[in-house]
Design a protein around this motif. Structure first.
Motif, PDB file in Angstrom:
ATOM      1  N   SER A 168       0.756 -11.736  -5.810  1.00 25.01           N
ATOM      2  CA  SER A 168      -0.656 -11.014  -5.544  1.00 25.01           C
ATOM      3  C   SER A 168      -0.875  -9.848  -5.938  1.00 25.01           C
ATOM      4  O   SER A 168      -1.432  -8.975  -5.995  1.00 25.01           O
ATOM      5  N   VAL A 169      -0.539  -9.634  -7.233  1.00 26.92           N
ATOM      6  CA  VAL A 169      -0.727  -8.513  -8.115  1.00 26.92           C
ATOM      7  C   VAL A 169      -1.784  -8.476  -8.728  1.00 26.92           C
ATOM      8  O   VAL A 169      -2.259  -8.995  -9.765  1.00 26.92           O
ATOM      9  N   VAL A 170      -2.781  -7.566  -8.645  1.00 27.60           N
ATOM     10  CA  VAL A 170      -4.387  -7.576  -9.034  1.00 27.60           C
ATOM     11  C   VAL A 170      -4.579  -6.093  -9.475  1.00 27.60           C
ATOM     12  O   VAL A 170      -5.752  -5.946 -10.043  1.00 27.60           O
ATOM     13  N   GLY A 171      -3.994  -5.139  -9.325  1.00 25.59           N
ATOM     14  CA  GLY A 171      -4.231  -3.686  -9.709  1.00 25.59           C
ATOM     15  C   GLY A 171      -3.070  -3.001 -10.242  1.00 25.59           C
ATOM     16  O   GLY A 171      -1.701  -3.298  -9.846  1.00 25.59           O
ATOM     17  N   ARG A 172      -3.276  -1.814 -10.816  1.00 25.81           N
ATOM     18  CA  ARG A 172      -2.225  -0.741 -11.106  1.00 25.81           C
ATOM     19  C   ARG A 172      -1.439  -0.199 -10.137  1.00 25.81           C
ATOM     20  O   ARG A 172      -0.137  -0.121 -10.005  1.00 25.81           O
ATOM     21  N   ASP A 173      -1.674  -0.169  -8.885  1.00 26.31           N
ATOM     22  CA  ASP A 173      -0.745   0.402  -7.617  1.00 26.31           C
ATOM     23  C   ASP A 173      -0.071  -0.682  -7.407  1.00 26.31           C
ATOM     24  O   ASP A 173       1.391  -0.403  -7.102  1.00 26.31           O
ATOM     25  N   ALA A 174      -0.243  -1.985  -7.287  1.00 30.60           N
ATOM     26  CA  ALA A 174       0.809  -3.069  -7.053  1.00 30.60           C
ATOM     27  C   ALA A 174       1.735  -2.867  -8.186  1.00 30.60           C
ATOM     28  O   ALA A 174       2.831  -3.352  -7.970  1.00 30.60           O
ATOM     29  N   LEU A 175       1.441  -2.938  -9.476  1.00 33.24           N
ATOM     30  CA  LEU A 175       2.454  -2.889 -10.620  1.00 33.24           C
ATOM     31  C   LEU A 175       3.262  -1.703 -10.412  1.00 33.24           C
ATOM     32  O   LEU A 175       4.457  -1.864 -10.696  1.00 33.24           O
ATOM     33  N   GLU A 176       2.826  -0.696 -10.276  1.00 32.66           N
ATOM     34  CA  GLU A 176       3.598   0.491 -10.180  1.00 32.66           C
ATOM     35  C   GLU A 176       4.678   0.600  -8.884  1.00 32.66           C
ATOM     36  O   GLU A 176       5.651   0.790  -9.234  1.00 32.66           O
ATOM     37  N   ALA A 177       4.137  -0.226  -7.911  1.00 30.45           N
ATOM     38  CA  ALA A 177       4.944  -0.318  -6.986  1.00 30.45           C
ATOM     39  C   ALA A 177       6.134  -1.181  -7.136  1.00 30.45           C
ATOM     40  O   ALA A 177       7.215  -1.065  -6.822  1.00 30.45           O
TER      41      ALA A 177
END
Length: 219
Positions: free
Chosen positions: A83-92
């Motif tokens: 459920s990755v849809v943004g930079r914050d999730a990618l970085e996390a």
């Protein structure tokens, strides 16, 4: 923004995931606000012999730290982010040291950001245009989502008009009994999520793992 000729990630970044799916064409998606709340389910999945598990991004302030702890606690599981849809999730996901990330969408900027994070991102596709665009962007693995809306023969029907296709993970609305028919219909792997909450789903999953072990290697 990358050009159409620039791959979103070198294929080597996807190698471990492709190799893992080669041995077991299955992913399990788990959701919880706090990743540590998934410990019991992860232990059970590890005991069943599941290899790939996606932990859905939640935005919890300790999401990365808790996923990193789970990665160390369950070394036999190939953990990724869902459920990755943004930079914050990618970085996390990158900060947690997860092996890969999966998105429900095909987003060129997100793929570029994943490259910057050093993370293999599996984008979501549905239409022939999505698949073609993902291929142009150099995605060796894609997620057919939501798979239940198109039927198990859909992916195979794309091969004649589109030619060689990426590795396909069918996801969205599928249950344990759907896994073998979808694999036989031509997808490379199947992701299971919410429908694992159905009665007897976990016992059926254990039986499925044994059947998958007998399949010829895929991907």
């Amino acid at each position: 923004m990358p050009s159409t000729s620039e791959p979103s990630r070198p294929i080597d970044a996807y190698g471990p995931l492709i190799q893992s799916l080669h041995h077991q064409p299955l992913l399990v998606v788990l959701r919880a606000e706090r990743p540590l709340d998934l410990r019991e389910r992860l232990a059970r999945l590890e005991g069943l012999g599941v290899r790939q598990v996606e932990i859905a991004w939640s935005g919890h302030p300790q999401w990365s730290a808790q996923c990193a702890w789970l990665r160390m606690a369950f070394p036999r599981l190939n953990l990724g982010a869902a459920s990755v849809v943004g930079r914050d999730a990618l970085e996390a996901a990158a900060a947690a040291g997860l092996a890969y990330a999966v998105s429900p969408v095909l987003d060129e900027d997100l793929l570029s950001q994943a490259r910057q994070c050093g993370l293999a991102l599996v984008p979501g596709v549905m239409s022939p245009s999505d698949v073609h665009r993902a291929r142009q962007l150099g995605c060796p693995v894609v997620k057919l989502f939501p798979a239940i809306t198109v039927g198990s023969g859909y992916w195979r029907r794309l091969r004649d008009p589109l030619g060689p296709l990426p590795v396909c993970v069918a996801a969205g609305g599928l249950a344990v009994p759907d896994v073998m028919p979808w694999l036989e219909a031509g997808v490379d792997a199947v992701a299971l999520g919410g429908r694992l909450d159905a009665p007897d789903a976990w016992s059926a999953l254990g039986d499925l793992i044994g059947r998958l072990a007998d399949l010829p290697r895929r991907c």
